[in-house]
Write a protein that holds these residues in place. Structure first.
Motif, PDB file in Angstrom:
ATOM      1  N   TYR A 161       0.619  -1.197  -0.054  1.00 19.71           N
ATOM      2  CA  TYR A 161      -0.159  -0.109   0.122  1.00 19.71           C
ATOM      3  C   TYR A 161       0.934   1.314  -0.065  1.00 19.71           C
ATOM      4  O   TYR A 161       0.567   2.240  -0.661  1.00 19.71           O
ATOM      5  CB  TYR A 161      -0.959  -0.071   1.182  1.00 19.71           C
ATOM      6  CG  TYR A 161      -1.820   1.089   1.100  1.00 19.71           C
ATOM      7  CD1 TYR A 161      -2.935   1.330   0.590  1.00 19.71           C
ATOM      8  CD2 TYR A 161      -1.445   2.352   2.169  1.00 19.71           C
ATOM      9  CE1 TYR A 161      -3.733   2.360   0.674  1.00 19.71           C
ATOM     10  CE2 TYR A 161      -2.302   3.560   2.179  1.00 19.71           C
ATOM     11  CZ  TYR A 161      -3.443   3.438   1.469  1.00 19.71           C
ATOM     12  OH  TYR A 161      -4.382   4.666   1.500  1.00 19.71           O
ATOM     13  N   SER A 164       2.374   1.699  -3.588  1.00 20.73           N
ATOM     14  CA  SER A 164       1.522   2.161  -4.458  1.00 20.73           C
ATOM     15  C   SER A 164       1.142   3.705  -4.146  1.00 20.73           C
ATOM     16  O   SER A 164       1.039   4.571  -5.103  1.00 20.73           O
ATOM     17  CB  SER A 164       0.089   1.252  -4.295  1.00 20.73           C
ATOM     18  OG  SER A 164      -0.862   1.840  -4.925  1.00 20.73           O
ATOM     19  N   TYR A 195      -0.652  -1.729  -6.004  1.00 23.67           N
ATOM     20  CA  TYR A 195      -2.221  -1.470  -5.582  1.00 23.67           C
ATOM     21  C   TYR A 195      -2.913  -2.884  -5.593  1.00 23.67           C
ATOM     22  O   TYR A 195      -3.525  -3.414  -4.864  1.00 23.67           O
ATOM     23  CB  TYR A 195      -2.971  -0.426  -6.387  1.00 23.67           C
ATOM     24  CG  TYR A 195      -4.370  -0.131  -5.597  1.00 23.67           C
ATOM     25  CD1 TYR A 195      -4.480   0.472  -4.191  1.00 23.67           C
ATOM     26  CD2 TYR A 195      -5.400  -0.878  -6.211  1.00 23.67           C
ATOM     27  CE1 TYR A 195      -6.042   0.503  -3.811  1.00 23.67           C
ATOM     28  CE2 TYR A 195      -6.654  -0.737  -5.773  1.00 23.67           C
ATOM     29  CZ  TYR A 195      -6.700  -0.064  -4.422  1.00 23.67           C
ATOM     30  OH  TYR A 195      -8.042   0.252  -3.930  1.00 23.67           O
TER      31      TYR A 195
END
Length: 226
Positions: A161, A164, A195
């Motif tokens: 995360y 991303s 992602y």
């Protein structure tokens, strides 16, 4: 501070309980014992006053309980006291009490006797060929392994995360400076890829967490069973 009273409990004998060095005033006393109806008192003490009370507790008459084991002739203990062998008829049981059934060649069985509508208790003894400790240890190890895998999967989601988001931020900066550049396309692909990894990581997190809960329930059940 020299006030006090002497409490005498009369059941099968007389037991004295001295409560002294009390300040003058009003006191509430609760006298209880398992198997007997408790009693409640309000006592008023004046300065230098000593009061003596005699309390007779009423025995609670409980409906009898029938205890059977399969196989029969298991020794039954209430706490550390032997009370008989199965099949056993307990005329005036006290609630709650912990019963332990012992029979050679079988695992000990513990039963909590409560004041329930069930008065005919049947207990099936389990052969000591089954290694209870090994079963419990195995369930515990499975739970610990599941929990470890769940913990190890969390960084995958957090790191993916973060990457991303970083590539997404870099893409936005690149688009502002050089719209339609090759670098902006590369950053977009990297942000999207990480992602997707994050989404997959969250799915793995949830799956492992649910699996851990199931293994925990099985571990708890094995402890309750044995």
């Amino acid at each position: 501070p020299d006030s006090g009273f002497v409490l005498k409990r009369q059941e099968t004998g007389v037991v004295e309980q001295n409560l002294n060095l009390l300040y003058p005033g009003l006191y509430e006393l609760d006298v209880s014992r398992p198997g007997y109806k408790g009693d409640h008192f309000l006592i008023s003490l004046d300065e230098q006053e000593i009061k003596t009370m005699q309390v007779k507790l009423e025995l609670i008459k409980s409906p009898p309980v029938s205890l059977q084991s399969f196989p029969a002739k298991a020794d039954v203990y209430s706490g550390a006291s032997w009370i008989g062998r199965t099949p056993l008829f307990i005329r005036n049981p006290m609630f709650p009490s912990l019963l332990t059934l012992k029979l050679e060649g079988y695992n000990d069985y513990k039963y909590i006797l409560t004041d329930s509508p069930v008065r005919d208790i049947k207990i099936f003894m389990q052969s000591d060929i089954i290694d209870q400790k090994s079963i419990i240890d195995n369930k515990r190890d499975i739970f610990y392994n599941s929990f470890s895998y769940f913990l190890l999967s969390i960084p995958v989601s957090m790191i993916s995360y973060g990457l991303s988001s970083d590539y997404g931020y870099a893409f936005n900066r690149e688009v502002e400076l050089y719209p339609g550049s090759i670098e902006s396309q590369r950053l977009m692909q990297l942000s999207t890829s990480w992602y997707n990894v994050y989404i997959g990581g969250v799915f793995i997190n949830v799956t492992l967490f649910i699996n851990t809960l199931f293994d925990l329930v099985e571990y708890i059940k094995s402890n309750e069973k044995f």
